[in-house]
Design a protein around this motif. Structure first.
Motif, PDB file in Angstrom:
ATOM      1  N   THR A  23       0.858  -1.180   0.000  1.00 14.89           N
ATOM      2  CA  THR A  23       0.000   0.000   0.000  1.00 14.89           C
ATOM      3  C   THR A  23       0.889   1.223   0.000  1.00 14.89           C
ATOM      4  O   THR A  23       1.722   1.393   0.902  1.00 14.89           O
ATOM      5  N   HIS A  24       0.732   2.037  -1.028  1.00 12.90           N
ATOM      6  CA  HIS A  24       1.511   3.267  -1.122  1.00 12.90           C
ATOM      7  C   HIS A  24       0.561   4.458  -1.016  1.00 12.90           C
ATOM      8  O   HIS A  24      -0.221   4.727  -1.931  1.00 12.90           O
ATOM      9  N   ASN A  25       0.600   5.121   0.133  1.00 10.82           N
ATOM     10  CA  ASN A  25      -0.149   6.359   0.316  1.00 10.82           C
ATOM     11  C   ASN A  25       0.700   7.484  -0.263  1.00 10.82           C
ATOM     12  O   ASN A  25       1.889   7.584   0.045  1.00 10.82           O
ATOM     13  N   TYR A  26       0.111   8.312  -1.097  1.00 15.73           N
ATOM     14  CA  TYR A  26       0.877   9.381  -1.733  1.00 15.73           C
ATOM     15  C   TYR A  26       1.367  10.364  -0.675  1.00 15.73           C
ATOM     16  O   TYR A  26       0.631  10.758   0.214  1.00 15.73           O
ATOM     17  N   ASN A  27       2.620  10.735  -0.799  1.00 20.45           N
ATOM     18  CA  ASN A  27       3.245  11.764   0.037  1.00 20.45           C
ATOM     19  C   ASN A  27       3.088  11.556   1.540  1.00 20.45           C
ATOM     20  O   ASN A  27       2.650  12.453   2.253  1.00 20.45           O
ATOM     21  N   PRO A  28       3.487  10.391   2.058  1.00 21.48           N
ATOM     22  CA  PRO A  28       3.434  10.233   3.509  1.00 21.48           C
ATOM     23  C   PRO A  28       4.407  11.217   4.171  1.00 21.48           C
ATOM     24  O   PRO A  28       5.456  11.524   3.624  1.00 21.48           O
ATOM     25  N   GLU A  29       4.017  11.717   5.312  1.00 17.78           N
ATOM     26  CA  GLU A  29       4.821  12.731   5.993  1.00 17.78           C
ATOM     27  C   GLU A  29       6.065  12.155   6.655  1.00 17.78           C
ATOM     28  O   GLU A  29       7.082  12.824   6.766  1.00 17.78           O
ATOM     29  N   LYS A  30       5.986  10.926   7.134  1.00 15.47           N
ATOM     30  CA  LYS A  30       7.125  10.310   7.808  1.00 15.47           C
ATOM     31  C   LYS A  30       7.046   8.800   7.624  1.00 15.47           C
ATOM     32  O   LYS A  30       5.985   8.257   7.310  1.00 15.47           O
ATOM     33  N   PRO A  31       8.167   8.096   7.823  1.00 15.89           N
ATOM     34  CA  PRO A  31       8.147   6.631   7.688  1.00 15.89           C
ATOM     35  C   PRO A  31       7.173   5.988   8.667  1.00 15.89           C
ATOM     36  O   PRO A  31       6.907   6.526   9.745  1.00 15.89           O
ATOM     37  N   TYR A  32       6.642   4.837   8.267  1.00 15.92           N
ATOM     38  CA  TYR A  32       5.709   4.108   9.108  1.00 15.92           C
ATOM     39  C   TYR A  32       6.450   3.447  10.257  1.00 15.92           C
ATOM     40  O   TYR A  32       7.600   3.045  10.122  1.00 15.92           O
ATOM     41  N   GLU A  33       5.775   3.314  11.386  1.00 14.53           N
ATOM     42  CA  GLU A  33       6.352   2.627  12.534  1.00 14.53           C
ATOM     43  C   GLU A  33       6.059   1.135  12.414  1.00 14.53           C
ATOM     44  O   GLU A  33       4.932   0.745  12.121  1.00 14.53           O
ATOM     45  N   MET A  34       7.063   0.320  12.666  1.00 12.83           N
ATOM     46  CA  MET A  34       6.905  -1.127  12.560  1.00 12.83           C
ATOM     47  C   MET A  34       6.084  -1.690  13.710  1.00 12.83           C
ATOM     48  O   MET A  34       5.418  -2.693  13.561  1.00 12.83           O
ATOM     49  N   GLY A  35       6.137  -1.079  14.854  1.00 12.37           N
ATOM     50  CA  GLY A  35       5.468  -1.651  16.015  1.00 12.37           C
ATOM     51  C   GLY A  35       6.276  -2.819  16.559  1.00 12.37           C
ATOM     52  O   GLY A  35       7.345  -3.146  16.046  1.00 12.37           O
ATOM     53  N   ASN A  36       5.783  -3.480  17.572  1.00 13.12           N
ATOM     54  CA  ASN A  36       6.538  -4.590  18.135  1.00 13.12           C
ATOM     55  C   ASN A  36       5.784  -5.913  18.057  1.00 13.12           C
ATOM     56  O   ASN A  36       6.207  -6.904  18.626  1.00 13.12           O
ATOM     57  N   GLY A  37       4.686  -5.956  17.331  1.00 12.69           N
ATOM     58  CA  GLY A  37       3.918  -7.185  17.213  1.00 12.69           C
ATOM     59  C   GLY A  37       4.246  -7.979  15.960  1.00 12.69           C
ATOM     60  O   GLY A  37       4.354  -9.200  15.996  1.00 12.69           O
ATOM     61  N   PHE A  38       4.424  -7.299  14.849  1.00 15.02           N
ATOM     62  CA  PHE A  38       4.734  -7.990  13.596  1.00 15.02           C
ATOM     63  C   PHE A  38       6.192  -8.410  13.605  1.00 15.02           C
ATOM     64  O   PHE A  38       7.063  -7.649  13.998  1.00 15.02           O
TER      65      PHE A  38
END
Length: 129
Positions: free
Chosen positions: A58-73
Motif C-alpha cells: 500500500t503506497h499512500n501518496y506523500n506520507p509525511e514520515k516513515p511508518y512505525e513497525m510496532g513490536n507485534g509484527f
C-alpha cells in the motif's frame, strides 16, 4: 468452514524502490495494481509463481514520515531450494542480511533480509519444512 489465506498488507514509503526489492530479491511478480488517485493511494499485489498468497504493498501518496513497525509484527517467511546460493545472491545485492542461522546442533537453515521499509523476510531452506 474452510478459510484460505489470501494476502498480507504492508505500507511502503517508496513504491518503486519496494517493487524493485520484491521483484529482484525474491522473484515476486506484480499480479495486479489498483490506483485510487482521488483518495491518494495505490495498491500493488505481488505473488510467487504458484499464486497461493499475495503481499499487498500500500503506497499512500506523500506520507509525511516513515511508518512505525510496532513490536507485534515479526516477519514474512519464504522457502528456497538452495539456501546457500540464495544467501550469496542476496549478499551480493548489498541487502541488509543476517548470517546463516540454525538451532543449536543443527546445520544452518535460514537467514533474514530486510526490505527498504524495514520489514524482515526470513529465507528458509525448503527441504527443512
Amino acid at each position: 468452514m474452510k478459510y484460505k489465506l489470501e494476502h498480507a498488507c504492508i505500507r511502503v514509503m517508496d513504491l518503486d524502490k519496494s517493487l524493485e526489492f520484491y521483484k529482484k530479491a525474491l522473484s515476486l511478480e506484480e499480479v495486479r495494481r489498483l490506483d485510487y488517485p482521488d483518495y491518494k493511494f495505490t495498491l500493488v499485489y505481488l505473488s510467487d509463481e504458484d499464486k497461493n498468497f499475495e503481499i499487498e504493498l500500500t503506497h499512500n501518496y506523500n506520507p509525511e514520515k516513515p511508518y512505525e513497525m510496532g513490536n507485534g509484527f515479526s516477519h514474512f517467511a519464504l522457502t528456497v531450494s538452495d539456501l546457500e546460493s540464495s544467501y550469496e545472491f542476496h549478499k551480493n545485492m548489498g541487502l541488509e542480511i543476517t548470517a546463516l542461522k540454525g538451532l543449536p546442533g543443527e546445520k544452518p537453515k535460514y537467514y533474514f533480509i530486510t526490505d527498504p521499509d524495514g520489514y524482515k523476510m526470513e529465507i528458509i531452506r525448503g527441504d527443512e519444512l
